[in-house]
Design an enzyme around this catalytic site. Structure first.
Site, mmCIF file in Angstrom:
data_model
loop_
_atom_site.group_PDB
_atom_site.id
_atom_site.type_symbol
_atom_site.label_atom_id
_atom_site.label_comp_id
_atom_site.label_asym_id
_atom_site.label_seq_id
_atom_site.Cartn_x
_atom_site.Cartn_y
_atom_site.Cartn_z
ATOM 1 N N HIS A 136 0.765 -1.252 -0.055
ATOM 2 C CA HIS A 136 0.065 -0.012 0.040
ATOM 3 C C HIS A 136 0.788 1.123 0.042
ATOM 4 O O HIS A 136 2.122 1.218 0.414
ATOM 5 C CB HIS A 136 -0.981 0.014 1.190
ATOM 6 C CG HIS A 136 -2.107 -0.769 1.144
ATOM 7 N ND1 HIS A 136 -2.001 -2.252 1.333
ATOM 8 C CD2 HIS A 136 -3.424 -0.573 0.573
ATOM 9 C CE1 HIS A 136 -3.189 -2.691 1.214
ATOM 10 N NE2 HIS A 136 -4.187 -1.730 0.668
ATOM 11 N N LYS A 140 -0.962 4.958 4.652
ATOM 12 C CA LYS A 140 -1.821 4.095 5.339
ATOM 13 C C LYS A 140 -1.584 3.949 6.724
ATOM 14 O O LYS A 140 -0.487 3.802 7.133
ATOM 15 C CB LYS A 140 -1.939 2.794 4.596
ATOM 16 C CG LYS A 140 -2.870 1.732 4.954
ATOM 17 C CD LYS A 140 -3.205 0.468 4.207
ATOM 18 C CE LYS A 140 -4.223 -0.513 4.723
ATOM 19 N NZ LYS A 140 -5.649 0.307 5.234
#
Ligand SMILES: NC(=O)C1=CN([C@@H]2O[C@H](COP(=O)(O)OP(=O)(O)OC[C@H]3O[C@@H](n4cnc5c(N)ncnc54)[C@H](OP(=O)(O)O)[C@@H]3O)[C@@H](O)[C@H]2O)C=CC1
Ligand SMILES: O=C(O)C1=N[C@H](C(=O)O)C[C@H](O)C1
Length: 252
Positions: A136, A140
């Protein structure tokens, strides 16, 4: 009839994208954009019928209870949910005041990710080894991703149903956690890398062969058809629905 929609977390990466998608969607009207510091109340919700929550794991459950108290159906994309939190929402939905209300919580609204999870669960029984790698963007805040946790749980359930034992692993020493998090016996590895958005790889191994299932979401537009579908469908359901796959026929 037009569905009046409130977006909670409206200033965030997902919330702002959802606001745009709702504004573009036929038969929907965006009537409220709430973010951190805004009260969830009838006044701020502007007679919305459905709320969409993309906030942060620490607050999403409290938001859902407040939104149910305000009489809305709720679509949730925020991560951080566990069985106890689901049970508290079920208990809230069972109260007479919440009769007819509906909540849909999905760890991932992208079709490629929903299919990847489903294929991984289907394939899991046939392989000795299974691991999940999620990758990701570095902004995040949670790891492992909600999608990876859900994927690992589904793999573990399929393995248990097939009577498979633990995955083969001779590791005796792992002081720094190099083998990743372990979710229901399935190892999950999290990568955070500038340039990425949301990606997951499920690797399944047997002697002499490997199956790799991979989903890549390069842009947050990938989540929007699923979110819009959920907004349309949530009002026609009752109780708690977990996972977008409950709204899509993946048979065949
Ligand atoms: N299900 C799915 O398909 C997807 C799920 N996600 C998940 O969605 C969530 C949001 O992700 P993302 O948009 O990237 O995160 P962001 O941090 O960009 O957005 C979160 C927003 O929520 C706001 N917020 C914080 N607390 C509250 C509160 N009490 N009430 C209302 N708003 C609040 C934040 O404000 P502030 O910054 O001021 O704190 C921020 O604007 C994450 O859990 C992520 O994992 C993401 C992509 C797809
Ligand atoms: O934070 C994100 O970006 C994402 N979060 C969700 C998750 O944790 O699974 C869904 C998707 O992977 C993007």
């Amino acid at each position: 009839m037009t569905i009046r929609v409130a977006v909670i977390g409206a200033a965030g990466r997902m919330g702002s994208t959802v606001c745009g998608a709702v504004e573009q969607a036929e038969g929907m009207e965006l009537v409220a954009r709430l973010d951190a510091g805004d009260e969830i109340s009838p006044a701020t919700l502007a007679s919305a019928r459905v709320a969409v929550d993309f906030t942060v794991p620490d607050v999403t459950e409290a938001n859902v209870h407040a939104l149910l108290d305000a009489g809305l159906d709720v679509v949730v994309g925020t991560t951080g949910w566990d069985e106890e939190a689901y049970d508290r929402v079920r208990e809230h939905l069972a109260r007479p005041q919440a009769e007819g209300r509906s909540v849909l919580i999905a760890p991932n609204f992208a079709l490629s990710a929903v299919l990847a999870m489903s294929l991984a669960a289907k394939a899991a029984r046939y392989f000795e080894s299974a691991e999940v790698i999620e990758l990701h963007h570095p902004a995040k805040v949670d790891a492992p991703s909600g999608t990876a946790v859900a994927t690992a749980r589904r793999i573990a359930a399929a393995r248990a149903e097939a009577g498979l034992g633990p995955v083969p692993d001779a590791t005796e020493s792992d002081p720094d956690g190099a083998r990743g998090a372990v979710v229901d016996g399935v190892h999950v590895h999290a990568v955070r890398l500038r340039g990425l958005t949301a990606h997951e790889e499920i690797v399944l191994g047997n002697p002499g062969e490997q199956l790799t299932i991979r989903t890549d979401c390069f842009d947050r537009s990938s989540f929007m058809p699923g979110v819009i579908l959920a907004v349309r469908e949530v009002g026609g359901r009752t109780g708690l629905t977990i996972g977008l796959d409950q709204l899509i026929d993946l048979a065949g």
